[in-house]
Design an enzyme around this catalytic site. Structure first.
Site, short mmCIF file in Angstrom:
data_model
loop_
_atom_site.label_atom_id
_atom_site.label_comp_id
_atom_site.label_asym_id
_atom_site.label_seq_id
_atom_site.Cartn_x
_atom_site.Cartn_y
_atom_site.Cartn_z
N GLU A 170 -28.35 -8.58 -43.34
CA GLU A 170 -28.54 -8.97 -44.74
C GLU A 170 -29.87 -9.71 -44.95
O GLU A 170 -29.90 -10.89 -45.33
CB GLU A 170 -27.36 -9.80 -45.21
CG GLU A 170 -26.04 -9.04 -45.14
CD GLU A 170 -24.86 -9.78 -45.72
OE1 GLU A 170 -23.83 -9.13 -45.96
OE2 GLU A 170 -24.96 -11.00 -45.95
N GLU A 371 -20.32 -3.82 -42.28
CA GLU A 371 -19.36 -4.80 -42.79
C GLU A 371 -18.64 -4.21 -43.98
O GLU A 371 -19.25 -3.61 -44.86
CB GLU A 371 -20.05 -6.10 -43.25
CG GLU A 371 -20.60 -6.97 -42.16
CD GLU A 371 -21.21 -8.27 -42.71
OE1 GLU A 371 -20.82 -8.70 -43.83
OE2 GLU A 371 -22.07 -8.84 -42.02
#
Length: 477
Positions: A170, A371
């Site tokens: 991220e 994820e």
């Protein structure tokens, strides 16, 4: 009607976590704070009930126990991060902390012995705080060079045993929360700094890919990538105004990392808009050439919920700092299915839609869901008489998303696997242990003891049988 959904050949199931969210501070030395550690120390009151990275799940001392649960469940892969701030004692010269490196080496060996392949991310918000104070973190080109030195040391230590490496998890998050939205400590809004961080992280991904190629550890069965949290966006309608709003949202939040990582370049449109708004980053032609020469082998994509936008209908305050919402407003879809605890829409089709996008727009690049998961508050109320949390809602969530993942593979998309966030309940920024995501419960009242949830056994059975039972019509009843 229930049907058997078969996992495609070679399709893997795993779970993810990060160093800062699990390890705790046991053995951490003076001067080894990451940005997350410093934030917690300086602004602890905003962390739910005061929980943070200080103890986390105490993985440093309990990793053997946790890996035992991974083995019991049968996980194919476990993704975590190497904590940059703890792996080194001297960031300028990349001097390794032998105590931390020894723990990490033992952890990798324990995974391999248990039949669980480790995936290692080099930075999951763990930029050393000293580099934040000295250089402004990723605002500095020098930090890119320091990151390459660090990565090279990591390859030297663990490259013979670790096949799968990732530059970032991220990469857009920290700077967006701090410099763009001004939501997190140290609350310094500066859109130009936001964009400079974006650029330097994209450049660092290419630079480390180049270093990995030259390291001698990139064997045929090894891969290097990065993990991008894609904010899957849908326009309210097919009107040009709404479609343009979604396009700009996608450009600033998704393509700003997808394009350099996969295609090795940015869109000209992005440079034009950055110039228009006075936030064009500092860059060199040699940097852009480095990116073009070093696209990643594959990407991990974090997918949780859709984002729905419409064309902007209200004016931005004159003189306000630039924000991508200059081009869009959020759209609240009536009747959407929600996770009421996390405040996120549940729309499992995002995996299928993104799979088609990878196939059609990104050359069918190899990728996996890095994820996906469901955070739920007060899970203890779902505990049965044996003490197990009966998280059928999480099992339903998995089935719905896996169904669309398999559908994508069946239609020729190069989707390789699915990973739950997270393996155990763990600390999240500010929310701490408020919303639980794990296959394994962390009992805060009893020394952070572990207990498998019902969803862990769903994972176990799905991995063993390579299929699960599912009624897709149930989603619409």
């Amino acid at each position: 009607m229930n049907k058997q959904v078969k996992l495609p050949q070679g399709f893997f199931l795993g779970a993810a976590a990060s160093a800062w969210q699990t390890e705790g501070w046991k053995g951490k030395k003076e001067g080894q704070d990451s940005y997350m550690d410093a934030w917690y120390k300086e602004n602890r009151d905003v962390w739910y009930e005061g929980y943070g990275p200080a103890i986390a799940t105490n993985f440093v001392e309990r990793y053997r126990e946790d890996i035992g649960y991974m083995k019991e469940i049968g996980l194919d892969y476990y993704r975590t991060s190497l904590n940059w701030s703890r792996f080194l004692t001297d960031y300028e010269n990349a001097v390794v902390d032998e105590e931390y490196a020894s723990y990490y080496s033992d952890m990798i060996d324990a995974c391999l012995k248990a039949g669980v392949e480790p995936m290692i991310c080099l930075e999951h918000y763990e930029v050393p705080q000293v580099l934040m104070e000295r250089y402004g973190g990723w605002a500095s080109r020098h930090v890119v060079d320091l990151f390459v030195k660090y990565a090279s040391k990591a390859f030297e230590r663990f490259g013979s045993r670790v096949k799968y490496w990732f530059a970032f998890n991220e990469p857009i998050v920290v700077q967006t929360r701090v410099y763009l939205d001004g939501l997190r400590w140290p609350f310094h809004q500066d859109s130009a700094v936001w964009m400079q961080w974006n650029y330097h992280k994209a450049l660092a991904t290419a630079a480390v890919m180049d270093a990995y190629k030259k390291s001698g550890f990139r064997r045929e069965d090894c891969k290097f990538g990065t993990i991008i949290n894609v904010e899957t966006v849908y326009p309210r309608t097919d009107s040009p105004d709404d479609v343009n709003a979604a396009d700009k949202f996608d450009l600033f939040y998704n393509r700003v990392f997808l394009d350099p990582a996969i295609k090795g370049r940015y869109e000209d449109q992005l440079f034009d808009l950055l110039k228009t708004h006075g936030i064009l980053m500092e860059y060199t032609s040699s940097d852009l050439e480095l990116m073009e020469a070093n696209p990643v082998d594959w990407v991990g994509i974090n997918l949780y919920h859709p984002n729905r936008v419409k064309g902007r209908m209200t004016a931005i305050r004159q003189g306000a700092p630039f924000h991508p919402c200059y081009y869009y407003e959020e759209f609240d879809l009536p009747g959407k299915k929600m996770n009421p605890f996390r405040g996120w829409e549940i729309y499992p089709r995002i995996i299928y839609d993104f799979a088609l996008r990878m196939k059609n727009e990104y050359g069918n690049k190899e990728w996996f869901v890095a994820e996906n998961g469901m955070g739920v508050q007060n899970e203890g109320k779902y505990r049965d008489e044996t003490g197990m949390i009966q998280d059928d809602y999480r099992i339903d969530f998995f089935k719905q998303h896996l169904y669309w993942a398999v559908k994508g593979v069946e239609e020729g998309c190069n989707l390789k696997g699915y990973m739950n966030w997270a393996f155990t309940d763990n600390v999240s920024p500010m929310n701490a242990f408020k919303n639980r995501y794990g296959l394994v419960e962390i009992d805060l009242e009893h020394d952070r003891n572990r207990r498998l949830k019902k969803s862990a056994y769903f994972f176990q059975q799905t991995i063993a049988n390579r299929c699960f039972s599912y009624d897709p019509d149930e989603d619409y009843k």
